[in-house]
Design an enzyme around this catalytic site. Structure first.
Site, PDB file in Angstrom:
ATOM      1  N   SER A  82       0.710  -0.914  -0.142  1.00 37.15           N
ATOM      2  CA  SER A  82       0.049  -0.104   0.021  1.00 37.15           C
ATOM      3  C   SER A  82       0.959   1.379  -0.391  1.00 37.15           C
ATOM      4  CB  SER A  82      -0.919  -0.185   1.057  1.00 37.15           C
ATOM      5  OG  SER A  82      -1.497   1.165   1.198  1.00 37.15           O
TER       6      SER A  82
ATOM      7  N   TYR B  29      -2.474   5.594  -5.383  1.00 34.91           N
ATOM      8  CA  TYR B  29      -3.828   6.319  -5.664  1.00 34.91           C
ATOM      9  C   TYR B  29      -3.400   7.553  -6.631  1.00 34.91           C
ATOM     10  CZ  TYR B  29      -5.873   4.083  -1.554  1.00 34.91           C
ATOM     11  OH  TYR B  29      -6.564   3.207  -0.625  1.00 34.91           O
TER      12      TYR B  29
ATOM     13  N   THR C 238      -5.388   2.207  -7.712  1.00 32.53           N
ATOM     14  CA  THR C 238      -6.591   2.103  -7.129  1.00 32.53           C
ATOM     15  C   THR C 238      -7.600   3.179  -7.553  1.00 32.53           C
ATOM     16  OG1 THR C 238      -5.550   1.128  -5.199  1.00 32.53           O
ATOM     17  CG2 THR C 238      -7.728   2.031  -4.721  1.00 32.53           C
TER      18      THR C 238
ATOM     19  N   LYS D  72      -7.045  -1.381  -9.809  1.00 33.62           N
ATOM     20  CA  LYS D  72      -7.716  -2.080  -8.879  1.00 33.62           C
ATOM     21  C   LYS D  72      -8.907  -1.377  -8.369  1.00 33.62           C
ATOM     22  CE  LYS D  72      -6.788  -3.546  -3.970  1.00 33.62           C
ATOM     23  NZ  LYS D  72      -7.425  -2.516  -3.146  1.00 33.62           N
TER      24      LYS D  72
ATOM     25  N   HIS E 201     -12.904  -2.667  -2.838  1.00 28.66           N
ATOM     26  CA  HIS E 201     -12.216  -2.177  -1.743  1.00 28.66           C
ATOM     27  C   HIS E 201     -12.655  -3.074  -0.457  1.00 28.66           C
ATOM     28  CE1 HIS E 201      -9.277   1.387  -1.129  1.00 28.66           C
ATOM     29  NE2 HIS E 201      -9.453   0.983   0.026  1.00 28.66           N
TER      30      HIS E 201
HETATM   31  C1  LIG Z   1      -7.693  -2.066   6.772  1.00 21.70           C
HETATM   32  C2  LIG Z   1      -7.471  -1.959   5.287  1.00 21.70           C
HETATM   33  C3  LIG Z   1      -6.857  -1.005   4.807  1.00 21.70           C
HETATM   34  C4  LIG Z   1      -6.593  -1.124   3.323  1.00 21.70           C
HETATM   35  N1  LIG Z   1      -6.007  -0.353   2.707  1.00 21.70           N
HETATM   36  C5  LIG Z   1      -5.741  -0.035   1.313  1.00 21.70           C
HETATM   37  C6  LIG Z   1      -4.983   0.533   0.579  1.00 21.70           C
HETATM   38  O1  LIG Z   1      -4.173   1.560   1.178  1.00 21.70           O
HETATM   39  N2  LIG Z   1      -4.986   0.506  -0.704  1.00 21.70           N
HETATM   40  C7  LIG Z   1      -5.915  -0.112  -1.515  1.00 21.70           C
HETATM   41  O2  LIG Z   1      -5.726  -0.146  -2.271  1.00 21.70           O
HETATM   42  N3  LIG Z   1      -6.728  -1.041  -0.844  1.00 21.70           N
HETATM   43  C8  LIG Z   1      -6.659  -0.849   0.502  1.00 21.70           C
HETATM   44  N4  LIG Z   1      -7.439  -1.800   1.111  1.00 21.70           N
HETATM   45  C9  LIG Z   1      -8.432  -2.786   0.328  1.00 21.70           C
HETATM   46  C10 LIG Z   1      -7.729  -4.374   0.067  1.00 21.70           C
HETATM   47  O3  LIG Z   1      -6.591  -4.091  -0.914  1.00 21.70           O
HETATM   48  C11 LIG Z   1      -8.395  -5.141  -0.561  1.00 21.70           C
HETATM   49  O4  LIG Z   1      -9.130  -4.676  -1.642  1.00 21.70           O
HETATM   50  C12 LIG Z   1      -9.578  -5.800   0.334  1.00 21.70           C
HETATM   51  O5  LIG Z   1      -9.182  -5.860   1.843  1.00 21.70           O
HETATM   52  C13 LIG Z   1     -10.141  -7.176  -0.009  1.00 21.70           C
HETATM   53  O6  LIG Z   1     -10.889  -7.470   0.756  1.00 21.70           O
HETATM   54  P1  LIG Z   1     -11.180  -8.683   1.988  1.00 21.70           P
HETATM   55  O7  LIG Z   1     -10.414  -7.830   3.022  1.00 21.70           O
HETATM   56  O8  LIG Z   1     -12.449  -8.814   2.172  1.00 21.70           O
HETATM   57  O9  LIG Z   1     -10.146  -9.846   1.680  1.00 21.70           O
HETATM   58  C14 LIG Z   1      -7.560  -1.833   2.495  1.00 21.70           C
HETATM   59  C15 LIG Z   1      -8.657  -2.832   3.284  1.00 21.70           C
HETATM   60  C16 LIG Z   1      -8.521  -2.917   4.517  1.00 21.70           C
HETATM   61  C17 LIG Z   1      -9.265  -3.909   5.338  1.00 21.70           C
HETATM   62  O1  LIG Z   2      -9.218   2.260   4.505  1.00 14.77           O
HETATM   63  C1  LIG Z   2      -8.910   2.087   3.694  1.00 14.77           C
HETATM   64  O2  LIG Z   2      -9.665   1.067   2.981  1.00 14.77           O
HETATM   65  C2  LIG Z   2      -7.891   2.423   2.787  1.00 14.77           C
HETATM   66  O3  LIG Z   2      -7.749   2.302   1.915  1.00 14.77           O
HETATM   67  C3  LIG Z   2      -6.744   3.009   3.606  1.00 14.77           C
HETATM   68  C4  LIG Z   2      -6.060   4.080   3.163  1.00 14.77           C
HETATM   69  C5  LIG Z   2      -5.097   4.653   3.744  1.00 14.77           C
HETATM   70  C6  LIG Z   2      -4.591   4.288   5.041  1.00 14.77           C
HETATM   71  C7  LIG Z   2      -5.104   2.916   5.481  1.00 14.77           C
HETATM   72  C8  LIG Z   2      -6.276   2.417   4.915  1.00 14.77           C
END
Ligand SMILES: Cc1cc2nc3c(=O)[nH]c(=O)nc-3n(C[C@H](O)[C@H](O)[C@H](O)COP(=O)(O)O)c2cc1C
Ligand SMILES: O=C(O)C(=O)c1ccccc1
Length: 370
Positions: A109, A136, A162, A234, A258
């Protein structure tokens, strides 16, 4: 560490959710608004039933798939998830080591608590692994370019742009808890220190950093001009956007909402996968994430047209439970379940998993074939 024996991802979720402080647990586990999509991502898998072919010699099952010219142990990778330092002090370093040990790849990330240089190096010390860098569309283009260049120099194979986050989703839990990342966690890729991050809510930080004037035309030709890495989108949920990604020369799409954290009441990813895979007609790679919690979920996603699956929260639960070892346990559970599912379904290799391996449950009659 808890005494409970962890046999499934559900066990891991339950145990980790007891260990984590409330604000972190809610931040990790919640979806947007009414929590419809976060739940449906998982429950939608129950619409599909596996049709096993019996009396096949499954003593030598090959679970491998190729991604970026390398074999993965099985068709799973770990999605880019920000702030993994909230789950365990080693954060993304532990995840990278566990992925290398399991023979799979990892997404990083832009909001990682370690740098792309540190994360890639940690994995490579353990074994072969490729990383992809999540990006992003940013208001600060020069900073965005620096992330891309650092990722390429560190050996990342692709940019995952994303596309579902021009603004943050409706996050009642974050707003209610006044969510802020705990002190002491830097965000080196976006060049922010812990102190700087602590000055803003997640929502304000996100909107000052992400560009809501993003577009295909603004992002893709520019990215193509500054990097030789593959470019994946994504957050695609429609065949129309699969078609557009092909028109713009993208290498792959992740069918993703997401994890239900952005626009609630979007469909479960598994339910839009067949139409997206059909639109792709082999012209672009189709991967999926969201709600995958068992080996048979991976099997079903492959049968419905995905080349590979990704998981987010199960990694966070593994980290919270026991750092690198916890993520290794999570990956081993999914690997063992997936292999056993292939054996019981009579599939000796990934190419034998197809739409004829599944049926759809109907409310009022016999199982429908796909
Ligand atoms: C706490 C958290 C933080 C996330 N941060 C990002 C991120 O920084 N960038 C991003 O593209 N997706 C982020 N995601 C989405 C994940 O990449 C992914 O699409 C998603 O968690 C998939 O679903 P699942 O948790 O049910 O496996 C985040 C998800 C969670 C739960
Ligand atoms: O919260 C989220 O889903 C996410 O994409 C994210 C973005 C920056 C920091 C932590 C999580």
């Amino acid at each position: 560490m808890a005494a409970e024996k962890i046999l499934s991802i559900a066990d891991l979720e339950r145990t980790a959710s007891k260990i984590l402080p409330t604000a972190s647990r809610d931040f990790f586990n919640s979806g947007a608004t009414n929590q419809v999509t976060v739940h449906e991502n998982s429950s939608a898998y129950q619409k599909y039933r596996i049709l096993p072919r019996v009396l096949k010699d499954v003593s030598q099952v090959n679970t491998k798939v190729s991604l970026f010219d390398r074999d993965l142990a099985f068709p799973l990778c770990v999605s880019p998830v920000g702030l993994q330092g909230m789950a365990h002090a080693d954060g993304e370093l532990a995840t990278s080591r566990a992925c290398a040990k399991a023979g799979i790849n990892m997404g990083i990330s832009s909001y990682a608590n370690h740098s792309v240089e540190q994360i890639t190096a940690a994995g490579k010390e353990i074994g072969p692994i490729y990383h992809v860098m999540q990006l992003y569309s940013m208001t600060d283009r020069e900073k965005e370019a620096r992330i891309v260049h650092r990722a390429e120099a560190a050996g990342c194979k692709a940019i995952f742009l994303t596309a579902d986050s021009p603004v943050l989703g409706v996050r009642y839990n974050e707003w209610r808890n006044g969510f802020l990342p705990p002190a002491g966690l830097d965000n080196p890729m976006i060049e922010k220190s812990s102190e700087q991050i602590q000055m803003m809510s997640h929502d304000d930080g996100f909107s000052s950093f992400n560009s809501d004037s993003h577009s295909w035309m603004r992002e893709i030709p520019w990215l193509r001009s500054i990097t030789n890495m593959e470019i994946w989108i994504k957050g695609v949920l429609t065949p129309e956007d699969v078609e557009t990604a092909i028109e713009y020369g993208c290498d792959g799409v992740i069918i993703s909402n997401h994890g239900g954290r952005q626009l609630d009441e979007t469909p479960a990813t598994i339910d839009v996968l067949p139409a997206c895979a059909k639109a792709a007609r082999g012209r672009i790679r189709i991967h999926i994430d969201g709600g995958i919690r068992t080996g048979s979920d991976i099997f079903k996603a492959l049968a419905l047209g995905a080349e590979c699956c990704w998981v987010g929260r199960p990694m966070l639960w593994g980290l919270a439970y026991n750092g690198q070892k916890g993520v290794e346990l999570m990956l081993d559970i999914l690997y063992q379940e997936f292999k056993r599912c292939m054996q019981l379904a009579g599939c000796k290799s990934i190419s034998e998993i197809s739409t004829s391996s599944l049926g759809v449950v109907r409310s009022d009659g016999p199982l429908a074939r796909l």
